[in-house]
Write an enzyme that holds these catalytic residues in place. Structure first.
Site, PDB file in Angstrom:
ATOM      1  N   SER A  73       7.832  14.573  33.294  1.00  0.00           N
ATOM      2  CA  SER A  73       6.372  14.557  33.452  1.00  0.00           C
ATOM      3  C   SER A  73       5.798  15.964  33.526  1.00  0.00           C
ATOM      4  O   SER A  73       6.497  16.936  33.829  1.00  0.00           O
ATOM      5  CB  SER A  73       5.994  13.807  34.735  1.00  0.00           C
ATOM      6  OG  SER A  73       6.662  12.579  34.793  1.00  0.00           O
TER       7      SER A  73
HETATM    8  N1  SAH Z   1      10.776  11.185  37.116  1.00  0.00           N
HETATM    9  C1  SAH Z   1      11.328  11.670  35.863  1.00  0.00           C
HETATM   10  C2  SAH Z   1      10.505  11.264  34.656  1.00  0.00           C
HETATM   11  C3  SAH Z   1      10.838   9.915  34.306  1.00  0.00           C
HETATM   12  S1  SAH Z   1      10.475   9.264  32.729  1.00  0.00           S
HETATM   13  C4  SAH Z   1      11.538  13.161  35.871  1.00  0.00           C
HETATM   14  O1  SAH Z   1      11.208  13.815  36.865  1.00  0.00           O
HETATM   15  O2  SAH Z   1      12.088  13.678  34.895  1.00  0.00           O
HETATM   16  C5  SAH Z   1      10.728   7.575  33.199  1.00  0.00           C
HETATM   17  C6  SAH Z   1      12.162   7.179  33.409  1.00  0.00           C
HETATM   18  O3  SAH Z   1      12.162   5.835  33.866  1.00  0.00           O
HETATM   19  C7  SAH Z   1      13.002   7.194  32.130  1.00  0.00           C
HETATM   20  O4  SAH Z   1      14.122   7.993  32.307  1.00  0.00           O
HETATM   21  C8  SAH Z   1      13.370   5.726  31.933  1.00  0.00           C
HETATM   22  O5  SAH Z   1      14.666   5.537  31.381  1.00  0.00           O
HETATM   23  C9  SAH Z   1      13.310   5.207  33.360  1.00  0.00           C
HETATM   24  N2  SAH Z   1      13.166   3.758  33.493  1.00  0.00           N
HETATM   25  C10 SAH Z   1      12.388   2.909  32.770  1.00  0.00           C
HETATM   26  N3  SAH Z   1      12.559   1.648  33.192  1.00  0.00           N
HETATM   27  C11 SAH Z   1      13.455   1.691  34.233  1.00  0.00           C
HETATM   28  C12 SAH Z   1      14.043   0.712  35.089  1.00  0.00           C
HETATM   29  N4  SAH Z   1      13.788  -0.600  34.972  1.00  0.00           N
HETATM   30  N5  SAH Z   1      14.917   1.127  36.029  1.00  0.00           N
HETATM   31  C13 SAH Z   1      15.237   2.442  36.164  1.00  0.00           C
HETATM   32  N6  SAH Z   1      14.724   3.399  35.386  1.00  0.00           N
HETATM   33  C14 SAH Z   1      13.840   3.044  34.428  1.00  0.00           C
END
Ligand code: SAH
Length: 219
Positions: free
Chosen positions: A66
């Site tokens: 993000s």
């Molecule tokens: N917080 C992260 C950004 C995340 S992007 C950072 O600091 O880099 C969103 C993430 O959520 C992705 O890696 C995606 O794979 C994950 N995601 C999506 N659905 C999910 C689920 N059901 N359980 C766990 N992770 C999930």
């Protein structure tokens, strides 16, 4: 290795913190936590030169890290204290988790891609952040065995928050999440649990990758 953190990282991080302050992030506690995490270490080599720009960037498995302003805004809204039990859904690069790990003694983060969970674990260990536990699993189920949580942050968008996450929020607890359709603008909402009821307010318009049910098939 912490020795990987260079003087250039420190300078660029300090400049980024000034920018976040000018964009209205007022919490010194949050800015200090951000200042302790070199964002470059959460990116693949070709993208590292963009690490300290205030923009979202691609990470492994087609996901995104993000924008720092959004990370700061969500962290500020979450209002974390050291004794809070914190749950993050969507570990991604591990950057947000690392910041939370400087604010709370007990952070759990869940990622559906094993590759991302493993990379995040390695990065957190390099930075000697031992307050964060990375789980490979489906975050839509929360983490019942460690519930309730005082703070829950969801970093992937969903039109409807999974009921498990609401159920695992402690009384008086706060949850921050992007709510809305995939591939479109979503609202960043702050939800507070008060007894059997919840109160919700909108913070900002955001764009996050979707929350997807289930553990990822491929690594
Ligand atoms: N917080 C992260 C950004 C995340 S992007 C950072 O600091 O880099 C969103 C993430 O959520 C992705 O890696 C995606 O794979 C994950 N995601 C999506 N659905 C999910 C689920 N059901 N359980 C766990 N992770 C999930």
């Amino acid at each position: 290795m912490p020795s990987d953190v260079t003087e250039a990282d420190r300078e660029a991080t300090a400049a980024l913190i000034l920018k976040l302050r000018s964009k209205g992030i007022g919490s010194q506690k949050v800015l200090s936590a951000l200042e302790r995490v070199p964002r470059r270490l959460f990116l693949s080599a070709p993208l590292q030169r963009h690490a300290y720009e205030d923009s979202a960037l691609p990470i492994e498995c087609g996901q995104t890290i993000s924008q720092p302003t959004i990370v700061a805004m969500m962290t500020e809204a979450l209002d974390v204290a050291p004794e809070h039990r914190v749950l993050e859904i969507g570990t991604g690069s591990g950057y947000q988790a690392a910041i939370l790990g400087h604010l709370s003694r007990d952070v759990r983060t869940i990622e559906r891609y094993k590759t991302l969970a493993d990379l995040a674990r390695a990065r957190l260990s390099t930075l000697k952040i031992d307050t964060v536990h990375v789980h490979h699993g489906d975050g839509t189920e929360g983490l019942a065995e460690k519930a309730p949580f005082d703070r829950i942050i969801v970093t992937a968008a969903t039109p409807e928050l999974p009921q498990a996450l609401i159920d695992q929020l402690a009384d008086g607890g706060k949850l921050v999440a992007p709510r809305g359709p995939a591939g479109d603008v979503q609202s960043l909402v702050v939800i507070e649990r008060k007894g059997a009821t919840t109160v919700s307010r909108d913070l900002a318009q955001v764009r996050f990758v979707p929350l997807v049910e289930g553990v990822a098939n491929r690594l």
